[in-house]
Design an enzyme around this catalytic site. Structure first.
Site, PDB file in Angstrom:
ATOM      1  N   GLY A 137       0.808  -1.212   0.000  1.00 30.26           N
ATOM      2  CA  GLY A 137       0.000   0.000   0.000  1.00 30.26           C
ATOM      3  C   GLY A 137       0.838   1.257   0.000  1.00 30.26           C
ATOM      4  N   GLY A 144      -0.993   9.792  -5.996  1.00 22.12           N
ATOM      5  CA  GLY A 144      -0.663   8.668  -6.861  1.00 22.12           C
ATOM      6  C   GLY A 144       0.761   8.776  -7.363  1.00 22.12           C
ATOM      7  N   ILE A 170      -4.970  -1.091  -4.755  1.00 21.86           N
ATOM      8  CA  ILE A 170      -3.965  -2.010  -4.223  1.00 21.86           C
ATOM      9  C   ILE A 170      -4.193  -3.438  -4.746  1.00 21.86           C
ATOM     10  N   GLY A 245      12.659   1.911  -3.522  1.00 20.35           N
ATOM     11  CA  GLY A 245      13.618   0.815  -3.736  1.00 20.35           C
ATOM     12  C   GLY A 245      12.892  -0.476  -4.131  1.00 20.35           C
ATOM     13  N   ILE A 345      -4.816  -7.090 -36.994  1.00 23.61           N
ATOM     14  CA  ILE A 345      -4.531  -8.193 -37.929  1.00 23.61           C
ATOM     15  C   ILE A 345      -5.612  -9.267 -37.817  1.00 23.61           C
ATOM     16  N   GLY A 348     -12.249  -8.665 -36.954  1.00 24.38           N
ATOM     17  CA  GLY A 348     -13.302  -8.776 -35.935  1.00 24.38           C
ATOM     18  C   GLY A 348     -12.971  -9.812 -34.882  1.00 24.38           C
ATOM     19  N   GLU A 371       3.052   1.367 -11.122  1.00 28.75           N
ATOM     20  CA  GLU A 371       4.518   1.334 -10.924  1.00 28.75           C
ATOM     21  C   GLU A 371       5.179   2.553 -11.549  1.00 28.75           C
ATOM     22  N   GLY A 372       4.475   3.683 -11.560  1.00 29.42           N
ATOM     23  CA  GLY A 372       4.956   4.899 -12.205  1.00 29.42           C
ATOM     24  C   GLY A 372       4.370   4.979 -13.600  1.00 29.42           C
ATOM     25  N   PHE A 391       9.055  17.352 -12.288  1.00 30.91           N
ATOM     26  CA  PHE A 391       7.782  16.764 -11.851  1.00 30.91           C
ATOM     27  C   PHE A 391       6.774  17.852 -11.498  1.00 30.91           C
TER      28      PHE A 391
HETATM   29  P1  TGC Z   1      12.666  12.441  -4.691  1.00 30.09           P
HETATM   30  O1  TGC Z   1      12.922  13.666  -3.874  1.00 30.09           O
HETATM   31  O2  TGC Z   1      13.153  12.383  -6.101  1.00 30.09           O
HETATM   32  O3  TGC Z   1      13.209  11.156  -3.925  1.00 30.09           O
HETATM   33  C1  TGC Z   1      12.912  10.921  -2.563  1.00 30.09           C
HETATM   34  C2  TGC Z   1      13.943   9.941  -2.038  1.00 30.09           C
HETATM   35  O4  TGC Z   1      13.789   8.681  -2.727  1.00 30.09           O
HETATM   36  C3  TGC Z   1      15.031   8.366  -3.415  1.00 30.09           C
HETATM   37  N1  TGC Z   1      14.648   7.714  -4.666  1.00 30.09           N
HETATM   38  C4  TGC Z   1      14.777   6.411  -4.868  1.00 30.09           C
HETATM   39  N2  TGC Z   1      15.276   5.426  -4.100  1.00 30.09           N
HETATM   40  C5  TGC Z   1      15.265   4.175  -4.583  1.00 30.09           C
HETATM   41  N3  TGC Z   1      14.754   3.876  -5.806  1.00 30.09           N
HETATM   42  C6  TGC Z   1      14.222   4.835  -6.608  1.00 30.09           C
HETATM   43  N4  TGC Z   1      13.694   4.516  -7.779  1.00 30.09           N
HETATM   44  C7  TGC Z   1      14.231   6.176  -6.151  1.00 30.09           C
HETATM   45  N5  TGC Z   1      13.791   7.357  -6.664  1.00 30.09           N
HETATM   46  C8  TGC Z   1      14.057   8.287  -5.726  1.00 30.09           C
HETATM   47  C9  TGC Z   1      15.726   9.682  -3.601  1.00 30.09           C
HETATM   48  O5  TGC Z   1      17.101   9.519  -3.738  1.00 30.09           O
HETATM   49  C10 TGC Z   1      15.371  10.385  -2.309  1.00 30.09           C
HETATM   50  O6  TGC Z   1      16.171   9.857  -1.253  1.00 30.09           O
HETATM   51  P2  TGC Z   1      16.646  10.757  -0.035  1.00 30.09           P
HETATM   52  O7  TGC Z   1      17.493   9.843   0.784  1.00 30.09           O
HETATM   53  O8  TGC Z   1      17.399  11.898  -0.669  1.00 30.09           O
HETATM   54  O9  TGC Z   1      15.387  11.196   0.666  1.00 30.09           O
HETATM   55  O10 TGC Z   1      11.106  12.157  -4.643  1.00 30.09           O
HETATM   56  P3  TGC Z   1       9.900  12.904  -5.339  1.00 30.09           P
HETATM   57  O11 TGC Z   1       8.853  13.061  -4.290  1.00 30.09           O
HETATM   58  O12 TGC Z   1      10.360  14.115  -6.088  1.00 30.09           O
HETATM   59  O13 TGC Z   1       9.332  11.811  -6.368  1.00 30.09           O
HETATM   60  C11 TGC Z   1      10.075  11.256  -7.364  1.00 30.09           C
HETATM   61  C12 TGC Z   1       9.202  10.350  -8.255  1.00 30.09           C
HETATM   62  C13 TGC Z   1       8.132  11.147  -8.986  1.00 30.09           C
HETATM   63  C14 TGC Z   1      10.153   9.750  -9.263  1.00 30.09           C
HETATM   64  C15 TGC Z   1       8.541   9.260  -7.386  1.00 30.09           C
HETATM   65  O14 TGC Z   1       7.628   9.799  -6.491  1.00 30.09           O
HETATM   66  C16 TGC Z   1       7.825   8.211  -8.217  1.00 30.09           C
HETATM   67  O15 TGC Z   1       8.465   7.262  -8.678  1.00 30.09           O
HETATM   68  N6  TGC Z   1       6.470   8.330  -8.402  1.00 30.09           N
HETATM   69  C17 TGC Z   1       5.679   7.288  -9.048  1.00 30.09           C
HETATM   70  C18 TGC Z   1       4.871   6.570  -7.997  1.00 30.09           C
HETATM   71  C19 TGC Z   1       4.771   5.111  -8.254  1.00 30.09           C
HETATM   72  O16 TGC Z   1       5.483   4.525  -9.043  1.00 30.09           O
HETATM   73  N7  TGC Z   1       3.842   4.473  -7.570  1.00 30.09           N
HETATM   74  C20 TGC Z   1       3.703   3.056  -7.681  1.00 30.09           C
HETATM   75  C21 TGC Z   1       2.799   2.527  -6.597  1.00 30.09           C
HETATM   76  S1  TGC Z   1       2.956   0.773  -6.375  1.00 30.09           S
HETATM   77  C22 TGC Z   1       2.234   0.120  -7.732  1.00 30.09           C
HETATM   78  O17 TGC Z   1       1.848   0.744  -8.641  1.00 30.09           O
HETATM   79  C23 TGC Z   1       2.138  -1.345  -7.713  1.00 30.09           C
HETATM   80  S2  TGC Z   1       1.356  -2.045  -9.080  1.00 30.09           S
HETATM   81  C24 TGC Z   1       1.731  -3.633  -8.723  1.00 30.09           C
HETATM   82  C25 TGC Z   1       1.296  -4.635  -9.670  1.00 30.09           C
HETATM   83  O18 TGC Z   1       0.093  -4.983  -9.647  1.00 30.09           O
HETATM   84  O19 TGC Z   1       2.169  -5.188 -10.394  1.00 30.09           O
HETATM   85  P1  FAD Z   2      -2.127  10.595 -11.148  1.00 29.30           P
HETATM   86  O1  FAD Z   2      -0.860  10.647 -10.372  1.00 29.30           O
HETATM   87  O2  FAD Z   2      -3.263  11.417 -10.684  1.00 29.30           O
HETATM   88  O3  FAD Z   2      -1.783  10.958 -12.660  1.00 29.30           O
HETATM   89  C1  FAD Z   2      -2.806  11.341 -13.598  1.00 29.30           C
HETATM   90  C2  FAD Z   2      -2.085  11.783 -14.879  1.00 29.30           C
HETATM   91  O4  FAD Z   2      -1.263  12.913 -14.602  1.00 29.30           O
HETATM   92  C3  FAD Z   2      -1.153  10.703 -15.449  1.00 29.30           C
HETATM   93  O5  FAD Z   2      -1.222  10.728 -16.851  1.00 29.30           O
HETATM   94  C4  FAD Z   2       0.211  11.153 -14.978  1.00 29.30           C
HETATM   95  O6  FAD Z   2       1.245  10.716 -15.846  1.00 29.30           O
HETATM   96  C5  FAD Z   2       0.064  12.659 -15.029  1.00 29.30           C
HETATM   97  N1  FAD Z   2       0.981  13.342 -14.131  1.00 29.30           N
HETATM   98  C6  FAD Z   2       1.095  13.175 -12.777  1.00 29.30           C
HETATM   99  N2  FAD Z   2       2.087  13.949 -12.303  1.00 29.30           N
HETATM  100  C7  FAD Z   2       2.604  14.613 -13.357  1.00 29.30           C
HETATM  101  C8  FAD Z   2       3.667  15.556 -13.536  1.00 29.30           C
HETATM  102  N3  FAD Z   2       4.398  15.957 -12.477  1.00 29.30           N
HETATM  103  N4  FAD Z   2       3.913  16.041 -14.765  1.00 29.30           N
HETATM  104  C9  FAD Z   2       3.192  15.619 -15.832  1.00 29.30           C
HETATM  105  N5  FAD Z   2       2.178  14.735 -15.754  1.00 29.30           N
HETATM  106  C10 FAD Z   2       1.899  14.233 -14.527  1.00 29.30           C
HETATM  107  N6  FAD Z   2      -0.520   1.301  -6.093  1.00 29.30           N
HETATM  108  C11 FAD Z   2      -0.004   0.722  -4.974  1.00 29.30           C
HETATM  109  O7  FAD Z   2       0.488   1.388  -4.075  1.00 29.30           O
HETATM  110  N7  FAD Z   2      -0.037  -0.634  -4.840  1.00 29.30           N
HETATM  111  C12 FAD Z   2      -0.583  -1.457  -5.777  1.00 29.30           C
HETATM  112  O8  FAD Z   2      -0.570  -2.682  -5.611  1.00 29.30           O
HETATM  113  C13 FAD Z   2      -1.140  -0.862  -6.935  1.00 29.30           C
HETATM  114  N8  FAD Z   2      -1.770  -1.633  -7.874  1.00 29.30           N
HETATM  115  C14 FAD Z   2      -2.445  -1.031  -8.906  1.00 29.30           C
HETATM  116  C15 FAD Z   2      -3.264  -1.802  -9.741  1.00 29.30           C
HETATM  117  C16 FAD Z   2      -3.985  -1.198 -10.756  1.00 29.30           C
HETATM  118  C17 FAD Z   2      -4.891  -2.023 -11.618  1.00 29.30           C
HETATM  119  C18 FAD Z   2      -3.863   0.197 -10.979  1.00 29.30           C
HETATM  120  C19 FAD Z   2      -4.622   0.871 -12.099  1.00 29.30           C
HETATM  121  C20 FAD Z   2      -3.072   0.964 -10.151  1.00 29.30           C
HETATM  122  C21 FAD Z   2      -2.370   0.356  -9.093  1.00 29.30           C
HETATM  123  N9  FAD Z   2      -1.631   1.142  -8.178  1.00 29.30           N
HETATM  124  C22 FAD Z   2      -1.091   0.549  -7.065  1.00 29.30           C
HETATM  125  C23 FAD Z   2      -1.638   2.599  -8.285  1.00 29.30           C
HETATM  126  C24 FAD Z   2      -0.722   3.151  -9.354  1.00 29.30           C
HETATM  127  O9  FAD Z   2       0.610   3.060  -8.978  1.00 29.30           O
HETATM  128  C25 FAD Z   2      -1.160   4.586  -9.639  1.00 29.30           C
HETATM  129  O10 FAD Z   2      -2.383   4.508 -10.337  1.00 29.30           O
HETATM  130  C26 FAD Z   2      -0.120   5.357 -10.432  1.00 29.30           C
HETATM  131  O11 FAD Z   2       1.048   5.558  -9.692  1.00 29.30           O
HETATM  132  C27 FAD Z   2      -0.675   6.722 -10.915  1.00 29.30           C
HETATM  133  O12 FAD Z   2      -1.316   7.405  -9.888  1.00 29.30           O
HETATM  134  P2  FAD Z   2      -2.792   8.025 -10.143  1.00 29.30           P
HETATM  135  O13 FAD Z   2      -3.637   6.924 -10.691  1.00 29.30           O
HETATM  136  O14 FAD Z   2      -3.212   8.676  -8.896  1.00 29.30           O
HETATM  137  O15 FAD Z   2      -2.603   9.067 -11.302  1.00 29.30           O
END
Ligand code: TGC
Ligand code: FAD
Length: 391
Positions: A137, A144, A170, A245, A345, A348, A371-372, A391
């Site tokens: 979570g 997001g 989640i 991480g 390809i 229907g 996952e981003g 960002f």
């Molecule tokens: P920022 O200030 O850049 O970084 C904060 C701290 O984090 C460190 N860091 C990392 N460490 C390890 N791995 C990485 N990839 C890292 N990226 C950054 C960074 O060095 C810093 O450390 P420290 O010690 O200086 O504090 O953070 P920010 O708030 O500006 O955000 C950066 C950004 C936008 C890249 C990050 O927030 C991001 O990746 N956002 C996307 C969110 C995301 O991916 N959510 C996924 C949720 S889980 C999910 O979707 C599961 S789906 C599962 C499934 O069903 O398969």
């Molecule tokens: P938002 O962050 O609101 O983004 C909306 C739009 O704005 C996107 O197009 C985005 O690219 C864009 N945007 C956002 N910020 C910027 C910026 N700075 N500049 C330009 N454009 C921007 N999360 C978990 O924690 N655990 C899970 O297990 C998990 N599983 C998931 C399973 C499914 C099926 C789905 C759909 C999502 C899941 N997620 C999970 C959440 C997922 O990681 C988020 O949906 C994702 O990170 C995007 O967040 P959001 O949906 O709030 O979109």
């Protein structure tokens, strides 16, 4: 659904880059997907049900914690083996791969990296065998792409922590036994807590009406004054870097997994193009269809090379987060584009559940978002090459 006749493309003889162990692990996963996933997945997706019956099989092919050491129940494999397992599972379905990704990279990985020895002993072997399932979570309704803004929080109450807040989207939440929950302490510092099903005030309502990842269960995590024992905090890393991480590991798996979905779409379209006759000739003999197929195999080959190289870098401990972002972004876009072209390809027939393509295409809409998002990974590359976060 049609019988699974999948034949994996290997245009650049990439098998020569793999060890015997890689090929053995991959072939076992491939065989299992053909036998256990393909026959049931269409119905599961149509019914929007996660097929729990495959959990034991996923554990047997080493899909839960492939790179976690054997002493904790993992398979002790390298990163390329992990990637290949994800590729084969996602060849079957992205939702099934999601379950394996979450269990491995988002539940077992943080416990292994950030947890105490007691937490590792208590949870990892059961997670590896599938006896216990987990979820992760991080995302919240208002946070997001920007998880650092999270409002879920815990307060120190002496002999326990009091957890409040909510997570959404989640994967695995509706049936998970434990949740890895990222929350802020009273100083605003992010920590990971292990929350167990059954703790009072903790609920996991399911998210319905999804058109994507229908064979994966998605839900919310609600914390209403949940008393979490102090020994459930993972002490060895805090801050946003801790959950990020874990995402590095999961995004790496997705970079491989997406190749599997693309391979399945390509292979299905190639076979169909040779069999489907229009204007007295197989459509595969028409230039327009050949252009689509030739571009698909080119893109798959490029993605395979990128994933393999990233696997080598991960094995050496040298892959950067930005390199992982680039591969996740490139390979998922590659897969979704191939799914769209492959669907055409098949004419229907491409929109029916007789073939896997439309399901892959809809699944990949989630994969390109979670996952981003696609945009966020582009911004990560932009930041890496310019030094300026946009960002
Ligand atoms: P920022 O200030 O850049 O970084 C904060 C701290 O984090 C460190 N860091 C990392 N460490 C390890 N791995 C990485 N990839 C890292 N990226 C950054 C960074 O060095 C810093 O450390 P420290 O010690 O200086 O504090 O953070 P920010 O708030 O500006 O955000 C950066 C950004 C936008 C890249 C990050 O927030 C991001 O990746 N956002 C996307 C969110 C995301 O991916 N959510 C996924 C949720 S889980 C999910 O979707 C599961 S789906 C599962 C499934 O069903 O398969
Ligand atoms: P938002 O962050 O609101 O983004 C909306 C739009 O704005 C996107 O197009 C985005 O690219 C864009 N945007 C956002 N910020 C910027 C910026 N700075 N500049 C330009 N454009 C921007 N999360 C978990 O924690 N655990 C899970 O297990 C998990 N599983 C998931 C399973 C499914 C099926 C789905 C759909 C999502 C899941 N997620 C999970 C959440 C997922 O990681 C988020 O949906 C994702 O990170 C995007 O967040 P959001 O949906 O709030 O979109």
């Amino acid at each position: 659904m049609k019988p699974d006749l999948f034949q994996a493309p290997d245009y650049y003889n990439l098998d020569e880059l793999l060890t015997d162990e890689h090929k053995m692990v991959r072939d076992a996963a491939r065989e299992w997907v053909k036998r256990e996933v393909s026959p049931i997945i269409e119905e599961a997706a149509q019914k929007a049900e996660f097929p729990k019956s495959i959990i034991g099989g996923l554990a047997e092919i080493g899909a839960f914690g492939p790179y976690i050491p054997e002493e904790y129940g993992g398979a002790g494999l390298d990163q390329i083996s992990y990637g290949l397992i994800m590729q084969e599972i996602e060849r079957g379905d992205s939702g099934v791969r999601s379950t394996a990704s979450v269990q491995s990279s988002l539940v077992m990985y943080p416990i292994f990296k950030y947890g105490t020895e007691e937490q590792k002993q208590k949870y990892l072997p059961k997670l590896a065998s599938g006896e216990m399932m987990g979820c992760f979570g991080l995302t919240e309704p208002d946070y997001g792409s920007n998880p650092g803004g999270m409002v879920t929080n815990f307060k120190d109450k002496g002999d326990h922590y009091l957890l409040n807040g909510a997570k959404m989207w989640i994967s695995n939440a509706p049936f998970a036994d434990i949740a890895i929950v990222w929350a802020k302490n009273e100083e605003g510092r992010i920590h990971g807590l292990i929350v167990e099903r059954g703790m009072e005030g903790f609920s996991t309502p399911e998210t319905h009406n999804k058109w994507s990842l229908r064979a994966s269960a998605t839900g919310e995590l609600i914390f209403d004054n949940v008393k979490v024992p102090k020994e459930n905090l993972m002490p060895n890393k805090s801050g946003l870097g801790a959950p990020l991480g874990c995402l590095d590991s999961a995004r790496f798996g997705i970079a491989w997994g997406a190749i599997g979905a693309a391979m399945d779409c390509y292979d299905t379209a190639l076979r169909y193009s040779k069999e489907r006759v229009q204007f007295d000739k197989p459509i595969g003999g028409k230039q327009l269809q050949q252009k689509k197929l030739a571009e698909m195999i080119t893109e798959i080959t490029k993605a395979q090379l990128m994933a393999w190289r990233l696997g080598v870098l991960r094995n050496e401990g040298k892959a950067t987060s930005a390199q992982i972002s680039m591969a996740k972004r490139n390979n998922v876009e590659m897969a979704i584009n191939i799914a769209r072209e492959a669907r055409q390809i098949l004419g229907g027939m491409g929109i029916t559940g007789e073939y896997s393509i439309m399901r892959h295409m809809m699944n990949l809409e989630s994969v390109i978002t979670y996952e981003g998002t696609h945009d966020i990974h582009l911004l990560i590359t932009g930041m890496d090459i310019t030094g300026m976060p946009a960002f």
